[in-house]
Design a protein around this motif. Structure first.
Motif, PDB file in Angstrom:
ATOM      1  N   GLU A 134       0.836  -1.196   0.000  1.00  0.00           N
ATOM      2  CA  GLU A 134       0.000   0.000   0.000  1.00  0.00           C
ATOM      3  C   GLU A 134       0.873   1.249   0.000  1.00  0.00           C
ATOM      4  N   PRO A 135       0.410   2.301  -0.681  1.00  0.00           N
ATOM      5  CA  PRO A 135       1.170   3.551  -0.724  1.00  0.00           C
ATOM      6  C   PRO A 135       1.199   4.227   0.640  1.00  0.00           C
ATOM      7  N   LYS A 136       2.334   4.797   0.955  1.00  0.00           N
ATOM      8  CA  LYS A 136       2.512   5.563   2.190  1.00  0.00           C
ATOM      9  C   LYS A 136       2.779   7.012   1.810  1.00  0.00           C
ATOM     10  N   ILE A 161       4.914  -2.484   2.921  1.00  0.00           N
ATOM     11  CA  ILE A 161       4.752  -3.891   2.576  1.00  0.00           C
ATOM     12  C   ILE A 161       4.563  -4.665   3.872  1.00  0.00           C
ATOM     13  N   SER A 162       3.464  -5.413   3.964  1.00  0.00           N
ATOM     14  CA  SER A 162       3.163  -6.215   5.153  1.00  0.00           C
ATOM     15  C   SER A 162       3.039  -7.670   4.747  1.00  0.00           C
ATOM     16  N   LEU A 163       3.717  -8.528   5.503  1.00  0.00           N
ATOM     17  CA  LEU A 163       3.666  -9.965   5.231  1.00  0.00           C
ATOM     18  C   LEU A 163       3.963 -10.715   6.522  1.00  0.00           C
ATOM     19  N   GLY A 164       3.100 -11.613   6.887  1.00  0.00           N
ATOM     20  CA  GLY A 164       3.339 -12.467   8.041  1.00  0.00           C
ATOM     21  C   GLY A 164       3.551 -11.715   9.343  1.00  0.00           C
ATOM     22  N   GLY A 165       2.860 -10.608   9.523  1.00  0.00           N
ATOM     23  CA  GLY A 165       2.998  -9.837  10.749  1.00  0.00           C
ATOM     24  C   GLY A 165       4.182  -8.886  10.770  1.00  0.00           C
ATOM     25  N   GLN A 212      11.243   2.737  -0.765  1.00  0.00           N
ATOM     26  CA  GLN A 212      11.088   3.854  -1.698  1.00  0.00           C
ATOM     27  C   GLN A 212      10.431   3.348  -2.977  1.00  0.00           C
ATOM     28  N   HIS A 213       9.373   4.020  -3.420  1.00  0.00           N
ATOM     29  CA  HIS A 213       8.719   3.661  -4.679  1.00  0.00           C
ATOM     30  C   HIS A 213       9.409   4.425  -5.805  1.00  0.00           C
ATOM     31  N   VAL A 214       9.855   3.695  -6.803  1.00  0.00           N
ATOM     32  CA  VAL A 214      10.540   4.303  -7.941  1.00  0.00           C
ATOM     33  C   VAL A 214       9.808   3.920  -9.220  1.00  0.00           C
ATOM     34  N   ASN A 215      10.004   4.681 -10.264  1.00  0.00           N
ATOM     35  CA  ASN A 215       9.350   4.400 -11.545  1.00  0.00           C
ATOM     36  C   ASN A 215      10.259   3.652 -12.507  1.00  0.00           C
TER      37      ASN A 215
END
Length: 87
Positions: A38-40, A47-51, A57-60
């Motif tokens: 999800e965007p912050k 990014i969430s996985l397994g608790g 950083q989101h890059v293009n």
């Protein structure tokens, strides 16, 4: 998880560090593993996985090596290994 996702996962765990991983492909691979992406604020992705949660950083374009290392460590913490998903 399809073959393309497995190739991206193996690229994340490759030695030397792969600096040619597309951000969209990375997002789709993480989602195929069951992660929530999800965007912050700013240009960050949560990014969430397994608790466990990590922000990157989101890059293009290609994901920087530092981010690949961070994602690799995150996946290892979550118990994900490339050997669990053979090509």
């Amino acid at each position: 998880m399809n073959h393309h996702h497995r190739k991206v996962l193996h690229a994340i765990f490759a030695h030397p560090i792969n600096a040619n991983i597309d951000m969209k492909e990375l997002e789709h691979t993480l989602e195929a593993l069951g992660a929530e992406v999800e965007p912050k604020s700013g240009s960050r992705l949560g990014i969430s996985l397994g608790g466990h949660t990590v922000a990157v950083q989101h890059v293009n374009h290609s994901v920087p090596k530092e981010e690949v290392i961070q994602i690799r460590k995150f996946l290892e913490t979550c118990g994900v290994a490339a050997t669990d998903y053979p090509l």
